[in-house]
Scaffold this active site. Structure first.
Site, mmCIF file in Angstrom:
data_model
loop_
_atom_site.group_PDB
_atom_site.id
_atom_site.type_symbol
_atom_site.label_atom_id
_atom_site.label_comp_id
_atom_site.label_asym_id
_atom_site.label_seq_id
_atom_site.Cartn_x
_atom_site.Cartn_y
_atom_site.Cartn_z
ATOM 1 N N TYR A 155 -27.644 -43.515 69.014
ATOM 2 C CA TYR A 155 -28.643 -44.205 69.857
ATOM 3 C C TYR A 155 -28.028 -44.521 71.232
ATOM 4 O O TYR A 155 -28.735 -44.576 72.246
ATOM 5 C CB TYR A 155 -29.155 -45.452 69.141
ATOM 6 C CG TYR A 155 -30.465 -45.995 69.672
ATOM 7 C CD1 TYR A 155 -31.618 -45.213 69.707
ATOM 8 C CD2 TYR A 155 -30.555 -47.312 70.126
ATOM 9 C CE1 TYR A 155 -32.821 -45.723 70.174
ATOM 10 C CE2 TYR A 155 -31.756 -47.833 70.588
ATOM 11 C CZ TYR A 155 -32.889 -47.035 70.617
ATOM 12 O OH TYR A 155 -34.079 -47.552 71.086
ATOM 13 N N LYS A 162 -31.651 -51.132 75.362
ATOM 14 C CA LYS A 162 -32.484 -52.091 74.613
ATOM 15 C C LYS A 162 -31.869 -53.494 74.666
ATOM 16 O O LYS A 162 -32.609 -54.484 74.705
ATOM 17 C CB LYS A 162 -32.681 -51.642 73.166
ATOM 18 C CG LYS A 162 -33.561 -50.402 73.008
ATOM 19 C CD LYS A 162 -34.957 -50.550 73.594
ATOM 20 C CE LYS A 162 -35.884 -49.412 73.174
ATOM 21 N NZ LYS A 162 -37.162 -49.431 73.934
HETATM 22 P P1 NAD Z 1 -43.865 -42.305 72.332
HETATM 23 O O1 NAD Z 1 -43.201 -41.038 72.739
HETATM 24 O O2 NAD Z 1 -45.216 -42.205 71.753
HETATM 25 O O3 NAD Z 1 -43.913 -43.330 73.549
HETATM 26 C C1 NAD Z 1 -42.944 -43.356 74.575
HETATM 27 C C2 NAD Z 1 -43.724 -43.330 75.866
HETATM 28 O O4 NAD Z 1 -42.852 -43.448 76.992
HETATM 29 C C3 NAD Z 1 -44.507 -42.010 76.044
HETATM 30 O O5 NAD Z 1 -45.885 -42.301 76.213
HETATM 31 C C4 NAD Z 1 -43.924 -41.445 77.321
HETATM 32 O O6 NAD Z 1 -44.871 -40.751 78.085
HETATM 33 C C5 NAD Z 1 -43.481 -42.718 78.019
HETATM 34 N N1 NAD Z 1 -42.577 -42.457 79.147
HETATM 35 C C6 NAD Z 1 -41.375 -41.837 79.143
HETATM 36 N N2 NAD Z 1 -40.910 -41.714 80.405
HETATM 37 C C7 NAD Z 1 -41.848 -42.274 81.217
HETATM 38 C C8 NAD Z 1 -41.973 -42.436 82.633
HETATM 39 N N3 NAD Z 1 -41.023 -42.014 83.480
HETATM 40 N N4 NAD Z 1 -43.077 -43.059 83.117
HETATM 41 C C9 NAD Z 1 -44.052 -43.494 82.276
HETATM 42 N N5 NAD Z 1 -43.989 -43.376 80.936
HETATM 43 C C10 NAD Z 1 -42.898 -42.767 80.412
HETATM 44 O O7 NAD Z 1 -42.847 -43.007 71.312
HETATM 45 P P2 NAD Z 1 -42.843 -44.466 70.671
HETATM 46 O O8 NAD Z 1 -41.944 -44.356 69.516
HETATM 47 O O9 NAD Z 1 -44.225 -44.949 70.492
HETATM 48 O O10 NAD Z 1 -42.088 -45.346 71.760
HETATM 49 C C11 NAD Z 1 -42.644 -46.494 72.349
HETATM 50 C C12 NAD Z 1 -41.619 -47.614 72.468
HETATM 51 O O11 NAD Z 1 -41.246 -48.049 71.169
HETATM 52 C C13 NAD Z 1 -40.323 -47.237 73.173
HETATM 53 O O12 NAD Z 1 -39.889 -48.330 73.967
HETATM 54 C C14 NAD Z 1 -39.370 -47.040 72.013
HETATM 55 O O13 NAD Z 1 -38.025 -47.237 72.400
HETATM 56 C C15 NAD Z 1 -39.843 -48.134 71.108
HETATM 57 N N6 NAD Z 1 -39.431 -48.048 69.708
HETATM 58 C C16 NAD Z 1 -39.677 -46.917 68.977
HETATM 59 C C17 NAD Z 1 -39.284 -46.847 67.649
HETATM 60 C C18 NAD Z 1 -39.527 -45.603 66.819
HETATM 61 O O14 NAD Z 1 -38.854 -45.441 65.801
HETATM 62 N N7 NAD Z 1 -40.458 -44.758 67.180
HETATM 63 C C19 NAD Z 1 -38.648 -47.955 67.055
HETATM 64 C C20 NAD Z 1 -38.422 -49.094 67.828
HETATM 65 C C21 NAD Z 1 -38.814 -49.131 69.140
HETATM 66 O O1 0WE Z 2 -36.302 -45.910 70.994
HETATM 67 C C1 0WE Z 2 -36.372 -44.934 70.263
HETATM 68 C C2 0WE Z 2 -36.564 -43.545 70.861
HETATM 69 C C3 0WE Z 2 -35.989 -43.445 72.241
HETATM 70 C C4 0WE Z 2 -35.892 -42.084 72.849
HETATM 71 C C5 0WE Z 2 -35.996 -40.886 72.140
HETATM 72 C C6 0WE Z 2 -35.877 -39.687 72.812
HETATM 73 C C7 0WE Z 2 -35.898 -38.364 72.087
HETATM 74 C C8 0WE Z 2 -36.238 -37.206 72.975
HETATM 75 C C9 0WE Z 2 -35.656 -42.032 74.203
HETATM 76 N N1 0WE Z 2 -35.521 -40.868 74.865
HETATM 77 C C10 0WE Z 2 -35.631 -39.693 74.191
HETATM 78 N N2 0WE Z 2 -35.468 -38.532 74.902
HETATM 79 C C11 0WE Z 2 -35.684 -37.300 74.357
HETATM 80 O O2 0WE Z 2 -35.473 -36.269 75.030
HETATM 81 N N3 0WE Z 2 -36.245 -45.102 68.905
HETATM 82 C C12 0WE Z 2 -35.978 -46.432 68.394
HETATM 83 C C13 0WE Z 2 -36.285 -43.991 67.921
HETATM 84 C C14 0WE Z 2 -34.873 -43.548 67.699
HETATM 85 O O3 0WE Z 2 -34.262 -42.729 68.579
HETATM 86 C C15 0WE Z 2 -32.966 -42.523 68.129
HETATM 87 C C16 0WE Z 2 -32.769 -43.245 66.940
HETATM 88 C C17 0WE Z 2 -33.992 -43.910 66.682
HETATM 89 C C18 0WE Z 2 -34.272 -44.835 65.538
HETATM 90 C C19 0WE Z 2 -31.953 -41.763 68.669
HETATM 91 C C20 0WE Z 2 -30.708 -41.696 68.015
HETATM 92 C C21 0WE Z 2 -30.509 -42.422 66.863
HETATM 93 C C22 0WE Z 2 -31.536 -43.201 66.313
#
Ligand code: NAD
Ligand code: 0WE
Length: 265
Positions: A155, A162
């Site tokens: 990560y 974060k």
């Molecule tokens: P997602 O891909 O659906 O959402 C991420 C969003 O970020 C996308 O809509 C993307 O277009 C947007 N984004 C990226 N670069 C951008 C930019 N330059 N300008 C505007 N928007 C931009 O994935 P998600 O999992 O729904 O992620 C949403 C949030 O939740 C993130 O902050 C992620 O870190 C957090 N999160 C995700 C998880 C998981 O396991 N999926 C767990 C905990 C927290």
């Molecule tokens: O916040 C996240 C996802 C964040 C994320 C994921 C990507 C994948 C594709 C941000 N940037 C990118 N860029 C890309 O090109 N999570 C909490 C999900 C997540 O992501 C991980 C995790 C977990 C959980 C990445 C490595 C290890 C664990």
């Protein structure tokens, strides 16, 4: 009477119907909120527009959160359309794919900056642009992950970002307190979304999580939506600067039950 009747929410970070932002949008809608959306780039428009329309919203604005002028344009458009805004949802994160693999010490300067800019500064930039048009009683909410507190292998720069996002939540909560606006974060367990689908071994991680968590189930975007309603409504009136775990209890576990081979008791 619903919990968010008469409130307007602007949501950043909707990509598709698996997005956490979508779970939040649906839940805010059920509680009577008026919604506006912004999306990252024009390729996403054809996905986001119909989703927005299905919740009765025609406010869909392109916004690259790396650009101050894009953020300001959304705030100006929101002022034109709605006058004032009550709720801001930040559900945006990005790091270069190369930064999410291998040792953290290999993080590049540019990769570190990009992750911090898109995943942390954008929350501050959005808060700043909307500050003049936020109603008292309003709420800001961002999405974080446990990798901010403990090491989640790979990560990397996102974990550090974060941590900075959670610290920003506290500093913003301090600033906005006087304006009677609350600022909180939800720390979500792993969910299959566009962002997580680009992550190596995510499937294994996702399965491991449900085994290790006290509530032996994965978290859904609908779960996050319910908690978002709580944090954005008067139900949480005096909660601010907080990180709320919505993770089936995963974060409280310090050790898994020892699994001895049966013949060694
Ligand atoms: P997602 O891909 O659906 O959402 C991420 C969003 O970020 C996308 O809509 C993307 O277009 C947007 N984004 C990226 N670069 C951008 C930019 N330059 N300008 C505007 N928007 C931009 O994935 P998600 O999992 O729904 O992620 C949403 C949030 O939740 C993130 O902050 C992620 O870190 C957090 N999160 C995700 C998880 C998981 O396991 N999926 C767990 C905990 C927290
Ligand atoms: O916040 C996240 C996802 C964040 C994320 C994921 C990507 C994948 C594709 C941000 N940037 C990118 N860029 C890309 O090109 N999570 C909490 C999900 C997540 O992501 C991980 C995790 C977990 C959980 C990445 C490595 C290890 C664990």
């Amino acid at each position: 009477m619903t919990l968010l009747e008469g409130k307007t929410a602007i949501i950043f970070g909707l990509a598709n119907d698996r997005s956490i932002a979508w779970g939040i949008a649906k839940a805010l809608h059920v509680q009577g909120a008026t919604l506006g959306f912004s999306y990252a780039n024009e390729q996403l428009e054809r996905r986001v527009r119909p989703l927005a329309e299905s919740l009765g919203s025609t406010f869909t604005e392109e916004c690259d959160v790396a650009k101050d002028k894009d953020i300001q344009a959304v705030a100006d458009k929101a002022a034109d359309t709605f006058g004032k805004v009550d709720i801001l949802i930040h559900s945006v994160a990005f790091a270069d794919r190369n930064e999410l693999i291998g040792p953290y010490y290999n993080t590049s300067r540019a990769g570190f900056h990009l992750a911090m800019d898109i995943s942390v500064y954008s929350f501050v930039g959005i808060a700043k642009a909307f500050q003049p048009i936020l109603n008292p009683g309003g709420a800001l909410l961002c999405m974080t992950y446990y990798g901010s507190e403990k090491v989640a292998p790979n990560y990397n720069a996102m974990g550090v970002a974060k941590a900075a996002l959670e610290a920003s939540t506290r500093y913003l909560a301090y600033d906005f307190g006087e304006q009677r606006i609350r600022v909180n974060a939800i720390s979500a367990g792993p969910i299959r979304t566009l962002a997580s689908s680009g992550v190596g071994k995510f499937r294994d991680m996702y399965k491991y999580f449900a085994d290790a968590a006290p509530i032996k189930e994965n978290v859904t975007i609908e779960d996050i939506g319910q908690s978002a309603v709580f944090l954005c409504s008067d139900m949480s009136r005096h909660i601010t600067g907080e990180v709320l775990f919505v993770d089936s209890g995963y974060n409280i576990v310090g050790m898994l039950e020892p699994c001895m081979p049966a013949d060694r008791e």
